[in-house]
Design a protein around this motif. Sequence first.
Motif, PDB file in Angstrom:
ATOM      1  N   GLN A 151       0.728  -1.293   0.252  1.00 48.15           N
ATOM      2  CA  GLN A 151      -0.128   0.002   0.069  1.00 48.15           C
ATOM      3  C   GLN A 151       0.698   1.261   0.138  1.00 48.15           C
ATOM      4  N   ASP A 152       1.894   1.143   0.899  1.00 46.14           N
ATOM      5  CA  ASP A 152       2.656   2.323   0.795  1.00 46.14           C
ATOM      6  C   ASP A 152       3.444   2.646  -0.549  1.00 46.14           C
ATOM      7  N   VAL A 153       3.771   1.381  -1.180  1.00 47.32           N
ATOM      8  CA  VAL A 153       4.357   1.674  -2.431  1.00 47.32           C
ATOM      9  C   VAL A 153       3.689   2.423  -3.497  1.00 47.32           C
ATOM     10  N   PHE A 154       2.381   2.034  -3.563  1.00 48.77           N
ATOM     11  CA  PHE A 154       1.298   2.428  -4.480  1.00 48.77           C
ATOM     12  C   PHE A 154       0.868   4.007  -4.107  1.00 48.77           C
ATOM     13  N   THR A 155       0.852   4.204  -2.836  1.00 41.17           N
ATOM     14  CA  THR A 155       0.671   5.637  -2.342  1.00 41.17           C
ATOM     15  C   THR A 155       1.609   6.531  -2.841  1.00 41.17           C
ATOM     16  N   LYS A 156       2.858   6.194  -2.649  1.00 46.07           N
ATOM     17  CA  LYS A 156       4.053   6.884  -2.811  1.00 46.07           C
ATOM     18  C   LYS A 156       4.117   7.295  -4.262  1.00 46.07           C
ATOM     19  N   SER A 157       4.083   6.132  -5.263  1.00 46.83           N
ATOM     20  CA  SER A 157       4.146   6.261  -6.700  1.00 46.83           C
ATOM     21  C   SER A 157       3.098   6.887  -7.405  1.00 46.83           C
ATOM     22  N   GLN A 158       1.744   6.887  -6.707  1.00 46.88           N
ATOM     23  CA  GLN A 158       0.823   7.868  -7.245  1.00 46.88           C
ATOM     24  C   GLN A 158       1.292   9.344  -7.219  1.00 46.88           C
ATOM     25  N   ASN A 159       2.316   9.940  -6.293  1.00 49.47           N
ATOM     26  CA  ASN A 159       2.646  11.029  -6.390  1.00 49.47           C
ATOM     27  C   ASN A 159       3.431  11.442  -7.638  1.00 49.47           C
ATOM     28  N   TYR A 160       3.847  10.475  -8.512  1.00 50.09           N
ATOM     29  CA  TYR A 160       4.659  10.675  -9.578  1.00 50.09           C
ATOM     30  C   TYR A 160       4.126  10.200 -10.927  1.00 50.09           C
ATOM     31  N   TYR A 161       3.154   9.501 -11.037  1.00 49.35           N
ATOM     32  CA  TYR A 161       2.591   8.749 -12.072  1.00 49.35           C
ATOM     33  C   TYR A 161       1.102   8.324 -11.649  1.00 49.35           C
ATOM     34  N   PRO A 162       0.188   8.158 -12.212  1.00 45.77           N
ATOM     35  CA  PRO A 162      -0.862   7.107 -12.335  1.00 45.77           C
ATOM     36  C   PRO A 162      -0.298   5.798 -12.288  1.00 45.77           C
ATOM     37  N   THR A 163      -0.477   5.030 -10.870  1.00 43.97           N
ATOM     38  CA  THR A 163       0.223   3.683 -10.979  1.00 43.97           C
ATOM     39  C   THR A 163      -0.727   2.633 -10.838  1.00 43.97           C
ATOM     40  N   ILE A 164      -0.562   1.716 -11.714  1.00 36.59           N
ATOM     41  CA  ILE A 164      -1.703   0.643 -12.017  1.00 36.59           C
ATOM     42  C   ILE A 164      -1.133  -0.744 -11.870  1.00 36.59           C
ATOM     43  N   ALA A 165      -1.753  -1.728 -11.019  1.00 39.02           N
ATOM     44  CA  ALA A 165      -1.191  -3.157 -11.137  1.00 39.02           C
ATOM     45  C   ALA A 165      -1.832  -3.561 -12.129  1.00 39.02           C
ATOM     46  N   GLY A 166      -1.081  -3.647 -13.407  1.00 38.01           N
ATOM     47  CA  GLY A 166      -1.580  -4.196 -14.594  1.00 38.01           C
ATOM     48  C   GLY A 166      -1.686  -5.730 -14.760  1.00 38.01           C
ATOM     49  N   GLU A 167      -0.983  -6.413 -13.806  1.00 33.24           N
ATOM     50  CA  GLU A 167      -1.223  -7.821 -13.827  1.00 33.24           C
ATOM     51  C   GLU A 167      -1.286  -8.110 -11.999  1.00 33.24           C
ATOM     52  N   TRP A 168      -2.112  -9.055 -11.914  1.00 29.03           N
ATOM     53  CA  TRP A 168      -2.156  -9.669 -10.687  1.00 29.03           C
ATOM     54  C   TRP A 168      -3.032 -10.918 -10.374  1.00 29.03           C
ATOM     55  N   SER A 169      -3.029 -11.629  -9.413  1.00 29.16           N
ATOM     56  CA  SER A 169      -4.106 -12.883  -9.242  1.00 29.16           C
ATOM     57  C   SER A 169      -4.302 -12.997  -8.012  1.00 29.16           C
ATOM     58  N   VAL A 170      -4.947 -13.892  -7.647  1.00 28.49           N
ATOM     59  CA  VAL A 170      -5.550 -14.197  -6.404  1.00 28.49           C
ATOM     60  C   VAL A 170      -4.997 -15.812  -5.981  1.00 28.49           C
ATOM     61  N   SER A 171      -4.523 -16.437  -6.901  1.00 32.21           N
ATOM     62  CA  SER A 171      -4.133 -17.780  -6.644  1.00 32.21           C
ATOM     63  C   SER A 171      -2.998 -17.933  -5.653  1.00 32.21           C
ATOM     64  N   GLY A 172      -2.938 -19.066  -4.882  1.00 31.55           N
ATOM     65  CA  GLY A 172      -1.840 -19.308  -4.044  1.00 31.55           C
ATOM     66  C   GLY A 172      -0.859 -19.907  -4.792  1.00 31.55           C
ATOM     67  N   PRO A 173       0.389 -19.828  -4.368  1.00 33.68           N
ATOM     68  CA  PRO A 173       1.615 -20.499  -4.930  1.00 33.68           C
ATOM     69  C   PRO A 173       1.705 -21.956  -4.876  1.00 33.68           C
ATOM     70  N   ASN A 174       0.831 -22.655  -3.890  1.00 30.01           N
ATOM     71  CA  ASN A 174       0.849 -24.107  -4.015  1.00 30.01           C
ATOM     72  C   ASN A 174      -0.610 -24.678  -4.473  1.00 30.01           C
ATOM     73  N   GLY A 175      -1.366 -23.549  -5.017  1.00 30.54           N
ATOM     74  CA  GLY A 175      -2.780 -24.085  -5.258  1.00 30.54           C
ATOM     75  C   GLY A 175      -3.595 -24.548  -3.929  1.00 30.54           C
ATOM     76  N   ASP A 176      -4.549 -25.358  -3.851  1.00 29.74           N
ATOM     77  CA  ASP A 176      -5.620 -25.690  -3.044  1.00 29.74           C
ATOM     78  C   ASP A 176      -4.737 -26.757  -2.093  1.00 29.74           C
ATOM     79  N   ARG A 177      -3.476 -26.223  -1.355  1.00 32.37           N
ATOM     80  CA  ARG A 177      -3.015 -27.137  -0.596  1.00 32.37           C
ATOM     81  C   ARG A 177      -3.353 -26.434   0.834  1.00 32.37           C
ATOM     82  N   SER A 178      -4.123 -27.429   1.659  1.00 26.32           N
ATOM     83  CA  SER A 178      -4.528 -27.520   2.912  1.00 26.32           C
ATOM     84  C   SER A 178      -3.689 -26.964   4.013  1.00 26.32           C
ATOM     85  N   SER A 179      -2.540 -27.256   3.987  1.00 23.64           N
ATOM     86  CA  SER A 179      -1.449 -26.932   4.902  1.00 23.64           C
ATOM     87  C   SER A 179      -1.120 -25.344   4.864  1.00 23.64           C
TER      88      SER A 179
END
Length: 460
Positions: A345-373
Amino acid sequence: MLSPYFSQSDSLYESYGHLTFNKNGDEDFDRLREGSSRTYLDQEENDMDESLLPNLPQDSGFDYVNDKVRGVNIGNWLLFELWMDSNLSNALNSHLVNAPYPNAIIDEWTAGLYSDYNHASHVLRKHFDTWFTEQDVIDIKNAGLNHIRLPFPYWAFAQAKGPSAPYLTLNRFDKLIEACGWARTHGIKVWVDIHGVPGSQNGFDNSGRSGPIHWPNKPLYYTNTQYTFNRLATLFSQPEWKGTVTAVEAVNEPLATNSDAVKQLILKYYPWARNAAARPPNSTDYTSLLMVMHDGFLGPAYWENFFDERASHRVLLDTHQYFVYTAAEKKMKDSGRLRLMCAMQDVFTKSQNYYPTIAGEWSVSGPNGDRSSDRDLPQGPVSFPPGPNYPYSEGYMNFMSYGYNIQRATYEKGSGWIFWAWKNANALDWSYQAGLQYGWIPKDAGAPSPFGDDPCANYR
């Protein structure tokens, strides 16, 4: 080994409207090698009264300073990524020609090398017609989204591809225009993203060719990249696209952290592209088109003072945020990953002072998929539709609902976000469509978060 099916007669010149591009010239590339300083069109702009400054970000058709981008990438369409669609992979690999081993087609380059042209042409044209349609645009609109990012390869222009690269040009450019027309009809904004450039900018399959990074190595590679950008900027600065196509992304994910040559090239290419968007070749006036620069994995802070204030008003900064690739991330519990997301959040807040800053790619997946542990989160406020035919455990969907809402809040500290991707046939945890269907993504992207105004409250 090159495919016997690609064209041997592409011209090095093309007339486009009133423009003629000479793709043999490498003077600009030589200047880059000499380390010349950055230059901008803004000398004329500096002589203007502030109130008359032409074409600020909001003049593009979207107010990137005050409004929030909420969008999706149309991945695996005009530049395919076979990890997202095994049906396409199987269809292409079912008719190999002179391939060194089974399933040799892994990217667009090998599709050109080892395909029967007639078969590959049929398969890909069908894919272009069905993977993304006008109904998808309607569904995107109905989901409360306002942007699509369209990955687009340089080889869609035969003149940029040239006679030696085996890529299959086909009708990709026509499909791009068709999609932009759908977006215009339904009020969706478009970024056209140059996702693959000559020689590969990152060595990933999503550049078109897996393997070494050669983009900085030849003058013609850079010249053909410029040609591609000029074609897009010239077209989409025309009046019929004003307010729909708001920006052209100069290059997707140049791997500047691994290649100093790539880094040095984008330090020169971005100012050139900024100028080309502002005033394409032979244009007599400023356009309303913006240039998107990817951070090259250097992080938003690296770019803070790259463009001066006057020049930066034509620039959007794209940074891609994933929390699935490193060894440390793979060892974390879900709560640790949420803390990483909130720390941005702090990264985006600060960068916004210089350019409109957009996360142009992101996802909600976990690195291990549906691993219960990996699961260690309390049950959140999101209720899933009645089961039992869920693609994943409720614990994993609960994590993804946390991740969606926390990342949405984080990236809206900047100018917003564009999810990767709208559709994924193989990995539903990477699919916005699937998230809508099963409930870990809300039906309305602009609705208040069920996690409250500060979903990061417990994860700082």
